[in-house]
Write an enzyme that holds these catalytic residues in place. Structure first.
Site, mmCIF file in Angstrom:
data_model
loop_
_atom_site.group_PDB
_atom_site.id
_atom_site.type_symbol
_atom_site.label_atom_id
_atom_site.label_comp_id
_atom_site.label_asym_id
_atom_site.label_seq_id
_atom_site.Cartn_x
_atom_site.Cartn_y
_atom_site.Cartn_z
ATOM 1 N N LYS A 1 4.470 -6.400 2.791
ATOM 2 C CA LYS A 1 3.112 -6.508 3.767
ATOM 3 C C LYS A 1 1.871 -6.514 2.991
ATOM 4 C CE LYS A 1 5.310 -3.277 7.031
ATOM 5 N NZ LYS A 1 5.878 -2.411 6.035
ATOM 6 N N MET B 1 0.648 -1.242 -0.102
ATOM 7 C CA MET B 1 0.062 -0.083 0.013
ATOM 8 C C MET B 1 0.729 1.325 0.148
ATOM 9 S SD MET B 1 -0.069 1.636 3.362
ATOM 10 C CE MET B 1 -1.521 2.400 3.602
ATOM 11 N N TYR B 2 1.974 1.230 0.400
ATOM 12 C CA TYR B 2 3.057 2.389 0.173
ATOM 13 C C TYR B 2 2.914 2.947 -1.228
ATOM 14 C CZ TYR B 2 4.867 0.808 4.909
ATOM 15 O OH TYR B 2 4.948 0.492 6.102
ATOM 16 N N SER B 3 2.556 4.097 -1.544
ATOM 17 C CA SER B 3 2.518 4.701 -2.781
ATOM 18 C C SER B 3 1.556 3.896 -3.611
ATOM 19 C CB SER B 3 3.865 5.054 -3.260
ATOM 20 O OG SER B 3 4.541 6.045 -2.594
ATOM 21 N N LEU B 4 0.613 3.116 -3.216
ATOM 22 C CA LEU B 4 -0.048 2.279 -3.933
ATOM 23 C C LEU B 4 0.620 1.183 -4.869
ATOM 24 C CD1 LEU B 4 -3.420 4.145 -4.507
ATOM 25 C CD2 LEU B 4 -2.999 2.614 -2.786
#
Length: 326
Positions: A86, A58-61
């Site tokens: 993750k 999910m970091y920066s999608l």
């Protein structure tokens, strides 16, 4: 650089882990560095001996995984680095694009591997607990991911101790792969993990790799009581405003500043050194958006705090509400 075993496993990781949420695209968060500005941080970390890198889908999608994967392919051999990612948070508004169902896990691991440009991740972690999915379903799916060779170890992040204990018990009961790591929220101004989670992990041989050891920059001294600050992240990171900023948090920060002045170190170094001195801590996850920040944090490995120093820093702490388990 010192290397230690990741909990009860034979995997050796550096005493610091570089968190990669800062590297991806500024379209996701104002304070995130785009790829060209991100790459020197990977190179510097590797030069310093850091071999452990943590990101998430999910970091920066997804862009953080892409940036991380390309940098590590260009600057290191795959067998020299430990890559963690993750799964859990929604990747779109579609109903099965989030959570810890078997369906989402099986799609997500393949998506993460594609973005990272690797055949396997060393550590695959559940980003949070999914109250809508039976933990047995999640554990069996993770076990199958390991059996397929797509992940070598599995871990968890920010659960309640009773949830984590249940997961360990069920894995043992069914012969499934056991969680090897706990990535929990732990720093000088949030120490609720000392009550149950940290002792549980020590007793079970689970590596503690805490996130936000500097309290999202709060303990570096770049936050003010009016919720402003010097950096872009300090001004725009509303998430941290909900975590910290109690009066006694600032009392602890004052102690950090005093000790830093007395010992000739930066506040960030003192805060990180304190985490490194705590029982059971394997590899705190650090973040940096400026090169001097990364160099400072690496240098914190050489700082020795006396028991009196630690007591001085800890004394103002008061219990907090439980944060960031949902």
């Amino acid at each position: 650089m010192e290397y230690v075993n990741l909990g009860n496993t034979g995997l050796k990781v550096s005493r610091l882990c570089l968190g990669c949420m800062t590297y991806g695209t500024s379209r996701w968060r104002d304070w995130v560095l785009d790829e060209a500005d991100s790459r020197p941080f990977f190179q510097r970390a590797l030069e310093a001996g850091i071999n452990f890198f943590d990101t998430a889908d999910m970091y920066s999608l997804g862009v953080s995984e892409e940036v991380t994967g390309r940098a590590l392919r260009d600057f290191a051999r795959r067998d020299e680095v430990v890559i963690a990612t993750k799964v859990y948070h929604p990747m779109s508004s579609k109903p099965n694009h989030g959570g810890l169902s078997r369906k989402h896990i099986m799609h997500s691991i393949d998506d993460s591997l594609r973005r990272l440009g690797t055949d396997y991740v060393d550590l695959y972690q559940i980003h949070r607990w999914d109250k809508d999915t039976p933990i047995e379903e999640t554990l069996e799916a993770l076990h199958d991911v390991v059996r397929a060779g797509k992940a070598l170890y599995i871990g968890a992040s920010s659960t309640y101790a009773w949830q984590f204990a249940k997961a360990l018990y069920l894995a043992d009961l069914h012969g499934w792969t056991r969680f090897a790591t706990m990535q929990n929220h732990y720093n000088l101004v949030y120490r609720e993990q000392e009550r149950e989670m940290n002792p549980l992990c020590q007793a079970e041989g689970v590596a503690l790799i805490p996130w936000s050891p500097l309290a999202r920059g709060f303990l570096a001294g770049n936050r003010t009581r009016d919720k402003s600050g010097e950096t872009t992240r300090a001004r725009t990171d509303g998430f941290s405003h909900n975590l910290y900023f109690q009066d006694n948090d600032f009392e602890i920060l004052d102690r950090v500043l005093q000790l830093a002045h007395r010992l000739g170190h930066s506040p960030a170094q003192i805060a990180l050194a304190w985490v490194l001195h705590q029982p059971g801590i394997t590899s705190p996850i650090i973040g940096a958006s400026k090169m001097n920040q990364l160099d400072e944090l690496i240098a914190a490995l050489d700082i020795h705090l006396s028991p009196e120093d630690c007591q001085f820093l800890e004394e103002p702490y008061r219990p907090h509400l439980i944060l960031e388990h949902d």
